[in-house]
Design a protein around this motif. Structure first.
Motif, PDB file in Angstrom:
ATOM      1  N   UNK A 142       0.837  -1.201   0.000  1.00 40.74           N
ATOM      2  CA  UNK A 142       0.000   0.000   0.000  1.00 40.74           C
ATOM      3  C   UNK A 142       0.872   1.250   0.000  1.00 40.74           C
ATOM      4  N   UNK A 143       1.958   1.224   0.773  1.00 34.90           N
ATOM      5  CA  UNK A 143       2.898   2.339   0.848  1.00 34.90           C
ATOM      6  C   UNK A 143       3.504   2.659  -0.520  1.00 34.90           C
ATOM      7  N   UNK A 144       3.735   1.617  -1.322  1.00 39.03           N
ATOM      8  CA  UNK A 144       4.297   1.826  -2.662  1.00 39.03           C
ATOM      9  C   UNK A 144       3.193   1.993  -3.712  1.00 39.03           C
ATOM     10  N   UNK A 145       1.978   2.227  -3.239  1.00 37.18           N
ATOM     11  CA  UNK A 145       0.817   2.505  -4.093  1.00 37.18           C
ATOM     12  C   UNK A 145       0.377   1.300  -4.912  1.00 37.18           C
ATOM     13  N   UNK A 146       0.738   0.134  -4.443  1.00 37.43           N
ATOM     14  CA  UNK A 146       0.264  -1.091  -5.079  1.00 37.43           C
ATOM     15  C   UNK A 146      -0.918  -1.579  -4.248  1.00 37.43           C
TER      16      UNK A 146
END
Length: 225
Positions: A144-148
């Motif tokens: 989620x942090x890497x926008x995945x």
């Protein structure tokens, strides 16, 4: 013709320019290295094209060595090539150092290089270490942090569901529960895989940002050479 007139350096320049126009700089570079086994003997007429072919073929170490020891290029050309070599290798800080050494009145195009490089340095890159740590604490959080977002949600649901099934199995039958061990193994494997995956996801995210800036540098470099 080149072999018939080895003293004609402009003819040699034309030869290597032809390789570039034919989009076959790899073959041109091989030809140049056969003609000039010692880089320091490359004539002034050919030096810019040779540097271009090195960068085009991503021979960054050779390009740095050649440009550092080359004495026929102008100071502005040398710094522009060195800056571009660093930029294409995603070393944005060193690239900006070299670009800042180029006088804008001598090379107006350097303003475009600086702008792209400064934007690259301002990008908000993701920390692989932080992504790993978040996934250790909460499965999927690193993704989620890497926008995945999709993979992050799948990881959270899958690890959570299999861990809960393992808990149910052990609660009913204790450590002899086959169901408990199966789900525990699956959950643990996916949990560990997600941790490593989050680390890779952060690096891939940063790579995409770098490649966007790199393509802009390449566009200017190749179209204005």
């Amino acid at each position: 013709m080149v072999f018939l007139k080895p003293e004609d350096k402009n003819l040699q320049r034309t030869l290597f320019s032809t390789y570039i126009r034919a989009e076959n700089s790899a073959l041109g570079l091989k030809r140049a290295q056969l003609m000039y086994p010692l880089q320091e003997r490359i004539p002034a007429e050919v030096a810019p094209i040779y540097a271009f072919m090195l960068l085009k073929n991503k021979a960054f170490d050779k390009a740095k060595d050649f440009l550092t020891n080359e004495n026929t290029l102008s100071k502005e050309d040398k710094f522009l090539f060195l800056g571009t070599s660093n930029a294409l290798n995603h070393d944005w800080e060193d690239a900006l150092v070299y670009y800042n050494k180029v006088a804008t009145d001598q090379k107006p195009i350097v303003a475009n290089y600086r702008e792209i490089t400064e934007l690259a340095l301002q990008q908000k890159y993701k920390s692989p270490a932080l992504a790993t740590g978040l996934s250790i604490l909460i499965p999927g959080a690193g993704k989620v942090y890497t926008r995945d977002w999709k993979d992050g949600l799948v990881a959270l649901l899958f690890v959570g569901t299999t861990a809960w099934q393992a808990h149910r199995g052990f609660s009913r039958s204790g450590t002899k529960s086959v169901r408990g061990w199966i789900f525990a193994s699956v959950s643990t494997a996916f949990y560990i895989g997600n941790i490593f995956g989050s680390h890779k996801s952060a690096k891939f995210y940063n790579q995409r940002l770098n490649e966007h800036s790199q393509r802009e540098i390449e566009r200017i470099f190749y179209t204005n050479f």
